[in-house]
Design a protein around this motif. Sequence first.
Motif: not given
Length: 828
Positions: A271-278
């Motif tokens: 499993i993998n997860s990513t999160f990005a905010v900007g």
Amino acid sequence: MTKMEYLFDWFKSICYSLRSCFILIFMLNVCFYGLAQESACTYSISGIVLDIETSDPVPFATVKLKETKKIVYTDDDGKFRIDGLCNQENTMLITCFGYTNLVCVGYHKNQESQYIYLSRKVVEFGSVTVKAGKKNEEGTLSISQFKVKKDEIKQDATKSLASLISEQEGISMVSAGSNVQLPVIHGLYGNRILVLNRGLKHGFQNWGTEHAPEIDVSSANSITVIKGAMGVRFGPEALGGTIIVEPNPLVLNDPFYLEVGSGFQTNGLGINSTFAVGEGFKKWSYFMNMGFTKIGDRNTPNYSLTNSGKEEKAIDAGVRYRHKKWDVRVLYGYFDQNLALLRSSIAESGNAFIQAVNSIEPTFIRPFSFDINEPSQLTMHQLAKTEVNWRYSDRGKLSFIVGAQLNEREEYDVRRDVELPIIDLDLVTSDYQLTWHHPNWLKLKGLVGIQTFRQKNENNPGTQTTPFIPNYISTRHSAFLIETRRFKKNMLEIGVRMDYESNSVAGRETNQDIFRDDFNFTNATASVGYVREISNNTTFRTNLGTAWRTPNMAELFSFGQHGFKSSFGLLRYYTNSEGELRTDRVIALNESNVAPERGYKFINELQITKKKHQHTLTAYSHYIENYIFDRPMAVIGTIRGPMPVFIFDQTNAFFIGTDYSWKSNWSKEITSITRLSYLLSWNSIRNETLINQPPASASYRITWNQGAFWKIKSSKWSVKASYTFSQFQAPRTISPEELINGLIELTPESEIFDFKDAPNGYFLLDISWRIKWNNFTASVSATNAMNANYRDYLNEMRYFADEPGRNILFTLNYSFKSTRPTNDELNK
């Protein structure tokens, strides 16, 4: 003639003369009027269009005059010129895709060019976002290179850096199982390939094939791979090539965005997860990325690869502030890995080792598990960087970079005290760079830079073993100059660099006495490159570069067990008077024949674009003096059990090869790309082959952009077929039985050999489907879709097991972008 006739003739001649005068005067008036009109339209406007954030030229921008409707386009240097204007003052509309439109007034300035700056903007077409791109690094324009964009990176967040770029021609990877993978460029790897992470040389334990760069590629904005020797621009470790991992660009005036991704893979139940905010404002911007990956034991088509899982955690963040001519960026990165190594690579007896190498299946197989047991690697890497840019003039910029990195590494092995690491290292890296992008001078464009690079490595106590490498402090001071000159359709690029490196080493002898050594290296490198635009469709580039590399600490001082083998550095073994190989003392560098590597690489690229097809042919040759490599030497008994022994050796090596790619746009919906790579390498002193060199390979990918259907905004299918040939250049084979039973006597002067024959060639088929719906993107991809059994020559675990079988990856990503207007739109 009468008097009256004479007067008449005289009067007539006067009239003709007057008529001629009137005609002459009339013609002169017409000419003077025309000249007056012409002189009134002899004004001109010239300028240079630049990116306001980087001061880089903006090519192919449109410049339109409101008064005359004249239109011109900027060249590669961002320059334009409009002649034949009747007014000294004209209104210009300047547009370029990816930039905000600009209306300004242009003035006639007697051959002087005015600088015009464009602001970047975000352009959205449905769910496709386009931003102004970043130009190539100075000093790399004449060298073959390619870029992996963010959209390609996001398709599989679990890939390593090496795996991600290895699909390109001329690029492969060397590995120690499924989790430790190093990029290979034209046959070179390790610390002959410089990895620039966020503008800093990635400071990690870059030695051997068991250590890969700890970089979370899912957070990268793009990855550029330069295939030539880049010792002038980036330093000694760029002898074989350079990989540039670009972070988030921190764009100003960028609306708030949020990206969340997740994935599941069948092989290893990962499993993998990513999160990005900007977000970007008028004067400042910020971003933050996070990632997590967990994978259990992989499996081949026939069995489980016990102890082959991994777990990774990553955080990246950055902030930028710009005020007038000053631009400041601060970046931070954290990456944590727990990597399992194949358990069947460990043998407890001579017979067990023989069986492990000769067996069709691994000798150690257990049920699937997420557990990470010994042997394993636990690494943690932190990076902090501050960059200050001062644009003191329209074309001049000073950049100052300060960087610090901490790399902690613990390696565990199968032994009695399994809770104690067998290797426990802390590496602290400091980097200081000052670069001057000078204004054009004598039509030269370039940069001058100085750099101080320092590394301090320490062994932590408590391993109960002789340290594999010693403690050391290495400091390098460098200065370089790169200049570029363009003339018509030609470009010339030259560069020079000076490096001074000092090293202070402290370690332990086999009897645990402390040894010390201090040594210095000084070297000059240079490069010259040329680019020729043969026509609008054909470009030729060539580059001759020199580079050097000091032996790393493992190549000099490695001692004892590491991974599945024991290794001995160039200064840790010698041959006694009886011809026996001894490892009981350390040799001082000035008493040895060890010398730095010096490389000379000549690389040429021809690119032809005709209608819907683009052909790129790259040919190169690379001669390396004092080439350092590790070679099998024996099988010896240890406390843990029998282990293969490798020693480091030096020779002169020659590499020659070619890469070819053919990109085709068969229609608006269907595209394809064909890639071929071939490399020939050999030991030029002994006229024998080298070990662990990439075999020839070929691949073909076809893509169908299906477009929109039902509620789906876009749909894209891709099929890739690849074939990797057997390595016919592999050295001879000597089996472990012959070595353990003493049937063959070997010395460092013996012909090179390997423990096992090179595996057969193999065919792989990969399939993927990607769709977009509103703010969601989903994909399904299958690697090794035919579930082929094979072994990779460049994977050290090929001695013990097959490669993983079929893997199906499911991904789902959500992307949100605010509709808040930019400052430019608010000002309107």
